[in-house]
Design a protein around this motif. Structure first.
Motif, short mmCIF file in Angstrom:
data_model
loop_
_atom_site.label_atom_id
_atom_site.label_comp_id
_atom_site.label_asym_id
_atom_site.label_seq_id
_atom_site.Cartn_x
_atom_site.Cartn_y
_atom_site.Cartn_z
N GLU A 1 0.83 -1.22 0.00
CA GLU A 1 0.00 0.00 0.00
C GLU A 1 0.87 1.27 0.00
N GLU A 2 0.27 2.37 -0.50
CA GLU A 2 1.00 3.65 -0.49
C GLU A 2 1.22 4.19 0.92
N SER A 3 0.49 3.65 1.88
CA SER A 3 0.69 4.08 3.28
C SER A 3 2.09 3.71 3.78
N ASN A 4 2.83 2.92 2.98
CA ASN A 4 4.20 2.57 3.37
C ASN A 4 5.22 3.66 3.04
N ILE A 5 4.73 4.76 2.46
CA ILE A 5 5.64 5.89 2.20
C ILE A 5 5.66 6.77 3.45
N GLU A 6 6.87 7.09 3.92
CA GLU A 6 6.99 7.96 5.10
C GLU A 6 7.83 9.18 4.73
N TYR A 7 7.22 10.36 4.74
CA TYR A 7 7.97 11.57 4.40
C TYR A 7 8.85 11.95 5.58
N VAL A 8 10.15 12.15 5.32
CA VAL A 8 11.09 12.49 6.39
C VAL A 8 11.82 13.79 6.02
N LYS A 9 12.62 14.26 6.99
CA LYS A 9 13.39 15.49 6.80
C LYS A 9 14.22 15.43 5.51
N ASP A 10 14.27 16.56 4.80
CA ASP A 10 14.97 16.57 3.52
C ASP A 10 16.49 16.54 3.70
N ARG A 11 17.18 16.10 2.66
CA ARG A 11 18.66 16.15 2.61
C ARG A 11 19.07 17.61 2.41
N PRO A 12 20.03 18.13 3.21
CA PRO A 12 20.48 19.51 2.97
C PRO A 12 21.09 19.63 1.57
#
Ligand code: NAD
Ligand code: DAU
Length: 335
Positions: A264-275
């Motif tokens: 499922e798409e719920s497996n995507i976790e948005y995290v802090k971006d790379r500088p």
């Protein structure tokens, strides 16, 4: 022919050695590798007893060792590097050492021992970031604009190789390629991290808005391109190598992987971006296509499926990595 492959225990280097020994069974290969966290001799199990293959555990920054090894070498194919952008942001020191000083040591040895070719494997990251929603691509004429410590160290190494060719006539070639993927890809990088996390029932960390574009190149197509450059490429030339992805962003890549793994798409976790995260890479590989006849053999979807199948079949390989020292880095990076 006798080749020195540096960094041959890493992802691309090991694929290259396996490719080369199959395609050119009479050639000899010496693999010089320091076996950092990214070096894994398991990748080369199928050739370790091949009499035409020899492994030397050592550092490319060691001039005595490199000089001694190079004394009877025809061709150097230089892959050894610190290669992960996120690690270069945490600590640039090993990148400066290996990618710049190590390349310098190899160039000096190549010159002294009169090798017939020095091929330097570099990256599209040295050209910086392209804007989204544009058709602009990197070409061999694009100006250097590195934006991470990793990219800056690779840019420096490219400049050194070019300087040795121009100043001392060292017979060298350079290739700058896009993001590789395929068997033996270390699971700190996006595609293998996503596949292995999903198989383990974990989520996939996606940096920032996920709308970052990479140009994906299957590792065997890359090895074939280097082969052609060594056979037919002109001294002093640079060749760009890229894939068949037409501006696919990270979210689209993940969605394809999720579909292929029935997740499922719920497996995507948005995290802090790379500088300093580069927004978009796109490679124009017309030159190598026209001059040397190279092109990718299959499209991205086909290669992605082959790659996922490989990771499903080779779980012992990546589970040993993911349960080892790599765990400490994972905890620090995704804290
Ligand atoms: P990797 O990190 O998987 O492997 C690097 C290898 O180099 C490892 O086996 C490591 O042990 C070895 N190494 C590191 N420091 C060394 C030293 N001082 N002496 C000897 N060996 C050392 O890297 P990779 O992804 O296989 O990349 C190979 C090359 O291709 C690098 O030069 C990288 O910049 C370039 N490149 C990679 C990609 C990619 O998508 N992976 C794309 C473009 C260019
Ligand atoms: O472009 C060639 C380069 O490709 C090579 O020179 C580098 O050696 C190689 O590591 C690779 O660099 P990238 O930074 O592009 O690859 P990475 O797999 O780290 O990231 C690909 C994209 O995915 C990028 O936009 C960052 C994003 N990403 C990455 C990781 C690890 C995430 O969203 N989440 C993650 O956890």
């Amino acid at each position: 022919m006798k080749l020195l492959v540096t960094g041959g225990a890493g992802f691309i280097g090991s694929n290259f050695i396996l490719y080369w020994l199959k395609k050119h069974p009479n050639d000899k290969i010496v693999n010089l590798d320091k076996l950092t966290y990214a070096g894994n001799l398991e990748n080369l199990k199928s050739v370790e007893k091949n009499p035409n293959y020899e492994f030397i555990h050592g550092d490319i920054c060691n001039p005595q060792l490199v000089n001694q090894i190079t004394s009877n070498i025809d061709v150097i194919v230089h892959f050894a590097a610190e290669s992960h952008v996120d690690r270069s942001i945490l600590d640039a020191a090993p990148f400066i050492k290996t990618n710049i000083e190590g390349t310098y040591v190899l160039l000096e040895a190549a010159l002294k021992n009169k090798v017939s070719r020095f091929h330097h494997v570099s990256t599209d990251e040295v050209f910086g970031a392209l804007p989204l929603n544009s058709k602009v691509k990197f070409t061999e004429k694009t100006a250097y604009n590195p934006r991470s410590p990793y990219a800056a160290s690779k840019a420096a190494s490219d400049h050194l190789v070019r300087a040795y060719q121009i100043t001392y006539n060292l017979p060298s070639t350079i290739s700058n390629c896009s993001n590789n993927f395929g068997p033996f890809h270390f699971p700190e990088k996006f595609i293998p991290l996503a596949i292995t996390n999903l198989i383990e029932g974990k989520k996939v960390p996606v940096y920032g808005d996920g709308l970052y574009v990479r140009d994906w190149l299957y590792v065997e197509d890359h090895c074939r391109a280097i082969d052609l450059i060594l056979q037919k490429g002109n001294i002093g030339e640079t060749y760009f190598i890229g894939g068949l992805t037409d501006d696919i962003n990270n979210i689209e890549v993940i969605k394809k992987i999720l579909r292929l793994l029935n997740k499922e798409e719920s497996n995507i976790e948005y995290v802090k971006d790379r500088p300093g995260h580069d927004r978009r890479y796109s490679i124009d590989w017309n030159k190598i296509n026209k001059e040397l006849g190279w092109k990718p053999e299959h499209d991205f979807d086909e290669y992605l499926k082959m790659t996922i199948d490989w990771f499903i079949k080779n779980q012992d390989w990546w589970k040993r990595i993911k349960t080892g020292k790599y765990l400490d880095y994972y905890k620090k990076q995704y804290a």
